[in-house]
Design a protein around this motif. Structure first.
Motif, PDB file in Angstrom:
ATOM      1  N   GLY A   1       0.781  -1.223   0.000  1.00  0.00           N
ATOM      2  CA  GLY A   1       0.000   0.000   0.000  1.00  0.00           C
ATOM      3  C   GLY A   1       0.815   1.277   0.000  1.00  0.00           C
ATOM      4  N   TYR A   2       2.133   1.147  -0.193  1.00  0.00           N
ATOM      5  CA  TYR A   2       2.997   2.334  -0.146  1.00  0.00           C
ATOM      6  C   TYR A   2       4.034   2.291  -1.259  1.00  0.00           C
ATOM      7  N   GLU A   3       4.494   3.482  -1.603  1.00  0.00           N
ATOM      8  CA  GLU A   3       5.537   3.642  -2.601  1.00  0.00           C
ATOM      9  C   GLU A   3       6.916   3.616  -1.947  1.00  0.00           C
ATOM     10  N   ALA A   4       7.935   3.511  -2.791  1.00  0.00           N
ATOM     11  CA  ALA A   4       9.305   3.556  -2.275  1.00  0.00           C
ATOM     12  C   ALA A   4       9.561   4.843  -1.501  1.00  0.00           C
ATOM     13  N   ASP A   5       8.987   5.956  -1.974  1.00  0.00           N
ATOM     14  CA  ASP A   5       9.156   7.240  -1.277  1.00  0.00           C
ATOM     15  C   ASP A   5       8.765   7.137   0.192  1.00  0.00           C
ATOM     16  N   ASP A   6       7.665   6.410   0.449  1.00  0.00           N
ATOM     17  CA  ASP A   6       7.156   6.307   1.814  1.00  0.00           C
ATOM     18  C   ASP A   6       8.072   5.440   2.687  1.00  0.00           C
ATOM     19  N   VAL A   7       8.655   4.419   2.082  1.00  0.00           N
ATOM     20  CA  VAL A   7       9.638   3.602   2.804  1.00  0.00           C
ATOM     21  C   VAL A   7      10.864   4.454   3.142  1.00  0.00           C
ATOM     22  N   LEU A   8      11.320   5.226   2.167  1.00  0.00           N
ATOM     23  CA  LEU A   8      12.462   6.109   2.386  1.00  0.00           C
ATOM     24  C   LEU A   8      12.152   7.130   3.479  1.00  0.00           C
ATOM     25  N   GLY A   9      10.943   7.715   3.423  1.00  0.00           N
ATOM     26  CA  GLY A   9      10.563   8.713   4.420  1.00  0.00           C
ATOM     27  C   GLY A   9      10.516   8.142   5.820  1.00  0.00           C
ATOM     28  N   THR A  10       9.991   6.925   5.930  1.00  0.00           N
ATOM     29  CA  THR A  10       9.901   6.291   7.249  1.00  0.00           C
ATOM     30  C   THR A  10      11.287   5.961   7.799  1.00  0.00           C
ATOM     31  N   LEU A  11      12.143   5.410   6.954  1.00  0.00           N
ATOM     32  CA  LEU A  11      13.502   5.084   7.415  1.00  0.00           C
ATOM     33  C   LEU A  11      14.270   6.349   7.767  1.00  0.00           C
ATOM     34  N   ALA A  12      14.109   7.406   6.963  1.00  0.00           N
ATOM     35  CA  ALA A  12      14.798   8.664   7.258  1.00  0.00           C
ATOM     36  C   ALA A  12      14.343   9.246   8.592  1.00  0.00           C
ATOM     37  N   ALA A  13      13.067   9.019   8.930  1.00  0.00           N
ATOM     38  CA  ALA A  13      12.520   9.578  10.167  1.00  0.00           C
ATOM     39  C   ALA A  13      12.813   8.725  11.388  1.00  0.00           C
ATOM     40  N   THR A  14      13.091   7.441  11.192  1.00  0.00           N
ATOM     41  CA  THR A  14      13.194   6.533  12.341  1.00  0.00           C
ATOM     42  C   THR A  14      14.590   5.967  12.575  1.00  0.00           C
ATOM     43  N   GLN A  15      15.459   6.009  11.579  1.00  0.00           N
ATOM     44  CA  GLN A  15      16.799   5.454  11.750  1.00  0.00           C
ATOM     45  C   GLN A  15      17.767   6.532  12.240  1.00  0.00           C
ATOM     46  N   PRO A  16      18.785   6.126  12.992  1.00  0.00           N
ATOM     47  CA  PRO A  16      19.765   7.118  13.456  1.00  0.00           C
ATOM     48  C   PRO A  16      20.469   7.794  12.281  1.00  0.00           C
ATOM     49  N   GLY A  17      20.668   9.104  12.389  1.00  0.00           N
ATOM     50  CA  GLY A  17      21.367   9.840  11.341  1.00  0.00           C
ATOM     51  C   GLY A  17      22.870   9.733  11.512  1.00  0.00           C
ATOM     52  N   PRO A  18      23.600  10.290  10.579  1.00  0.00           N
ATOM     53  CA  PRO A  18      23.132  10.991   9.384  1.00  0.00           C
ATOM     54  C   PRO A  18      22.546  10.038   8.343  1.00  0.00           C
ATOM     55  N   VAL A  19      21.643  10.578   7.528  1.00  0.00           N
ATOM     56  CA  VAL A  19      20.973   9.803   6.488  1.00  0.00           C
ATOM     57  C   VAL A  19      21.184  10.508   5.157  1.00  0.00           C
ATOM     58  N   GLU A  20      21.473   9.716   4.126  1.00  0.00           N
ATOM     59  CA  GLU A  20      21.570  10.246   2.763  1.00  0.00           C
ATOM     60  C   GLU A  20      20.632   9.439   1.872  1.00  0.00           C
ATOM     61  N   VAL A  21      19.734  10.133   1.183  1.00  0.00           N
ATOM     62  CA  VAL A  21      18.736   9.500   0.325  1.00  0.00           C
ATOM     63  C   VAL A  21      19.140   9.741  -1.125  1.00  0.00           C
ATOM     64  N   ALA A  22      19.342   8.667  -1.874  1.00  0.00           N
ATOM     65  CA  ALA A  22      19.742   8.786  -3.283  1.00  0.00           C
ATOM     66  C   ALA A  22      18.532   8.555  -4.173  1.00  0.00           C
ATOM     67  N   SER A  23      18.150   9.572  -4.953  1.00  0.00           N
ATOM     68  CA  SER A  23      16.964   9.480  -5.795  1.00  0.00           C
ATOM     69  C   SER A  23      16.985  10.580  -6.842  1.00  0.00           C
ATOM     70  N   GLY A  24      16.246  10.342  -7.925  1.00  0.00           N
ATOM     71  CA  GLY A  24      16.017  11.383  -8.909  1.00  0.00           C
ATOM     72  C   GLY A  24      14.621  11.968  -8.793  1.00  0.00           C
ATOM     73  N   ASP A  25      13.940  11.710  -7.668  1.00  0.00           N
ATOM     74  CA  ASP A  25      12.565  12.161  -7.445  1.00  0.00           C
ATOM     75  C   ASP A  25      12.573  13.456  -6.648  1.00  0.00           C
ATOM     76  N   ARG A  26      12.059  14.524  -7.254  1.00  0.00           N
ATOM     77  CA  ARG A  26      12.052  15.829  -6.589  1.00  0.00           C
ATOM     78  C   ARG A  26      11.193  15.839  -5.323  1.00  0.00           C
ATOM     79  N   ASP A  27      10.180  14.983  -5.256  1.00  0.00           N
ATOM     80  CA  ASP A  27       9.319  14.960  -4.066  1.00  0.00           C
ATOM     81  C   ASP A  27      10.123  14.752  -2.786  1.00  0.00           C
ATOM     82  N   LEU A  28      11.282  14.106  -2.919  1.00  0.00           N
ATOM     83  CA  LEU A  28      12.053  13.762  -1.726  1.00  0.00           C
ATOM     84  C   LEU A  28      12.855  14.931  -1.171  1.00  0.00           C
ATOM     85  N   PHE A  29      12.807  16.085  -1.828  1.00  0.00           N
ATOM     86  CA  PHE A  29      13.398  17.276  -1.207  1.00  0.00           C
ATOM     87  C   PHE A  29      12.748  17.551   0.144  1.00  0.00           C
TER      88      PHE A  29
END
Length: 306
Positions: free
Chosen positions: A118-146
């Motif tokens: 029920g979710y897109e890759a963006d949502d998985v990335l968003g959840t991991l970015a919010a819940t995993q210890p930083g620093p976090v770097e997200v690699a994507s060509g999707d502008r929504d992830l700004f």
């Protein structure tokens, strides 16, 4: 500034589509003639990211649902132009069989690749970015992830719009310089401006500059909508008319555009594998599909980084 090494989160569909269209099929084929351009290109991009970013953790995110029903219920035009006549997403025929092969290779190496029903890759990335210890770097060509960028964590976007070799390492200042809004305001900005690639119509007559000025002045879409009811808020009459005409759209667009950050995900071992977890299977795949060079480059990059 932290001295910790980052968690690298990879938008797998963004990169394997980019690899597929960036490498001719004729340049990457298995011995039986099957194209493996998406797999080879993805593995090489991942090796480049690992070598250049030196993460100590790595996860690839997948689209378990590229067009979630809950987003479509809110906005029926969402990605509607990408629906195939028979249903499902329009995907090139020669890319379809490469995706399970890529996942097989990643599993043999020991790199987690996960999606969520029920979710897109963006949502998985968003959840991991919010819940995993930083620093976090997200690699994507999707502008929504700004919208995921957060200098405090920190979360950065490695924007691969021009490819991994020319990625843009983006923090909040980069988003402000590029669009005139903070990263936290990007989702509201995108809702106002619209995005044809996702079927978001935006507000008719409101482009990037006007959307940025509105966010700058009123702080958020909620602030803009609240100001519409205030006759002293200073809207030009024509602009007020445009926004009022789009109220039904603006009531749902933010929920569609915003990346989920609370998706239920399984427990993950995110640590970089120093050696492949199933070397025999990896060798078999590499030989069968003519992927030896790309597999070796990724395995070597991981070994050098761990």
């Amino acid at each position: 500034m932290t001295d910790r090494r980052p968690l690298l989160l990879v938008d797998a569909p963004s990169l394997y589509f980019r690899a597929y269209f960036g490498i001719p099929e004729s340049a990457a084929r298995a011995p039986d003639g099957s194209p493996v351009n998406a797999v080879r290109g993805f593995l090489d991009m991942l090796a480049t990211l690992v070598r250049s970013r030196r993460p100590d953790r790595l996860v690839c995110a997948l689209d378990s649902d590229w067009r979630p029903a809950w987003r479509v219920a809110l906005l029926p035009s969402y990605k509607a132009h990408r629906v195939a006549p028979a249903g499902g997403e329009v995907v090139p025929d020669t890319l379809v069989p490469q995706v399970p092969l890529l996942l097989d290779v990643l599993a043999a190496i020991g790199i987690p690749a996960i999606g969520a029903d029920g979710y897109e890759a963006d949502d998985v990335l968003g959840t991991l970015a919010a819940t995993q210890p930083g620093p976090v770097e997200v690699a994507s060509g999707d502008r929504d992830l700004f919208q995921l960028i957060d200098d405090a964590t920190p979360v950065r976007l490695l924007y691969c719009g021009r490819g991994v070799a020319k990625l843009e390492d983006c923090d909040d200042a980069a988003v402000r310089a590029k669009y005139g809004v903070p990263a936290a305001g990007y989702a509201d900005f995108a809702a106002l401006r619209g995005d044809p690639s996702d079927g978001l119509p935006g507000v008719a007559g409101v482009g990037e500059k006007t959307a940025a000025r509105l966010i700058e002045r009123y702080g958020s879409l909620a602030g803009i909508l609240a100001a519409l009811d205030d006759p002293t808020s200073g809207f030009a009459p024509g602009l007020r008319t445009k926004l009022v005409a789009a109220l039904d759209y603006l009531a749902v667009a933010p929920q569609v555009v915003r990346v989920a950050q609370d998706v239920a995900l399984p427990a993950l071992d995110t640590r970089l594998p120093s050696v492949p977890v199933d070397p025999d299977h990896l060798f078999t795949l590499a030989e069968k599909w003519n992927l030896a060079g790309s597999c070796r480059r990724l395995v070597d990059a991981l070994a050098a980084t761990t």
